[in-house]
Scaffold this active site. Structure first.
Site, PDB file in Angstrom:
ATOM      1  N   HIS A  30     -18.009  24.843 -15.006  1.00 59.18           N
ATOM      2  CA  HIS A  30     -17.277  24.990 -13.740  1.00 59.18           C
ATOM      3  C   HIS A  30     -15.870  24.386 -13.914  1.00 59.18           C
ATOM      4  CE1 HIS A  30     -16.601  25.866  -9.703  1.00 59.18           C
ATOM      5  NE2 HIS A  30     -17.354  24.993  -9.088  1.00 59.18           N
ATOM      6  N   GLN A  33     -13.226  23.702 -10.880  1.00 64.15           N
ATOM      7  CA  GLN A  33     -13.544  22.534 -10.050  1.00 64.15           C
ATOM      8  C   GLN A  33     -13.158  21.245 -10.768  1.00 64.15           C
ATOM      9  OE1 GLN A  33     -15.102  22.295  -6.809  1.00 64.15           O
ATOM     10  NE2 GLN A  33     -14.362  20.211  -7.078  1.00 64.15           N
ATOM     11  N   CYS A 165     -18.334  18.016  -5.674  1.00 60.91           N
ATOM     12  CA  CYS A 165     -17.689  19.335  -5.652  1.00 60.91           C
ATOM     13  C   CYS A 165     -18.008  20.101  -4.364  1.00 60.91           C
ATOM     14  CB  CYS A 165     -18.074  20.140  -6.880  1.00 60.91           C
ATOM     15  SG  CYS A 165     -19.838  20.425  -7.044  1.00 60.91           S
ATOM     16  N   ARG A 193      -8.478  21.971  -4.512  1.00 61.24           N
ATOM     17  CA  ARG A 193      -8.978  23.195  -5.134  1.00 61.24           C
ATOM     18  C   ARG A 193      -7.935  24.303  -4.986  1.00 61.24           C
ATOM     19  NH1 ARG A 193     -12.283  25.516  -8.120  1.00 61.24           N
ATOM     20  NH2 ARG A 193     -14.155  26.140  -7.045  1.00 61.24           N
TER      21      ARG A 193
END
Ligand code: NVA
Length: 211
Positions: A30, A33, A165, A193
């Site tokens: 990921h 993130q 997250c 983000r």
């Protein structure tokens, strides 16, 4: 940008696409993130060299990308998981090679205490990720006690921050008293983000010629 389940879907896309492909989340990693998370830590602390991130919970996509990211920003990372939920050994080995080159540490343990000791950043993630809904009940049993609560935060540095997250499950992987505390930076993290995704697009597009 694609958010998939199987990591192979994204590598297949990257192999055949004529343009950059961004991994928006797979079952293995990921990275978008995690770039945001290290950016958020940098906003709070400034230079990250010599600092430590502790990740508590499932050895999942977040754990993997955090391990890849830490040596790049000069941080040590300790990942603590219950037995049977350790991160992928292939990813650990790669991250440890990167850490050796960067002069940092990547530690994998089953001890929350060991991971959190002297940490500047404490991070966790859900016990059951997307696509693991069938395992949710088993995981609730296997992860019992694996909660980032005040007792865990007290083992980290006094000025440490908490990250997640999101979405989070209050009372499972994180206590309400931690995620809603002054040490929690989850809303800055969520806002970042957007900004970090803009930066990723900028980096990928700035040198591309118009077709
Ligand atoms: N590990 C989580 C991250 C969600 C942003 C999942 O894959 O569902």
């Amino acid at each position: 940008m694609a958010r998939t389940f199987a990591h192979k879907t994204i590598t297949d896309l990257a192999e055949y696409a004529p343009c950059p492909v961004i991994n928006g989340l797979t079952d293995l990693s990921h990275p978008c993130q995690v770039m945001t998370d290290y950016f958020t830590a940098w906003e709070k602390f400034g230079d990250l060299k010599g600092r430590k991130l502790a990740y508590i919970g499932d050895g999942n996509n977040m754990a993997h990308s955090l391990m890849f990211g830490a040596p790049k920003v000069g941080m040590d990372i300790a990942v603590a998981t219950p037995g049977g939920y350790a991160p992928d050994p292939y990813i650990v080995a790669q991250a440890q090679n990167d850490a050796a080159a960067a002069g940092t540490k990547v530690i994998v343990t089953t001890s929350i205490e060991e991971a959190v000791r002297d940490a500047d950043v404490v991070e966790t993630d859900v016990w059951a990720s997307m696509g693991q809904e069938d395992e949710a009940e088993k995981r609730r049993n296997d992860f019992a006690g694996w909660i980032v609560d005040d007792r865990v935060m007290a083992m980290a540095k006094e000025k440490s921050i908490f990250m997640h997250c999101l979405p989070a499950h209050r009372g499972e992987e994180v206590a309400t008293s931690v995620i809603d505390s002054a040490r929690s930076v989850i809303y800055d993290e969520a806002e970042n983000r957007l900004h970090v995704q803009k930066a990723i697009l900028y980096v990928l597009m700035k040198d591309r010629k118009k077709h």
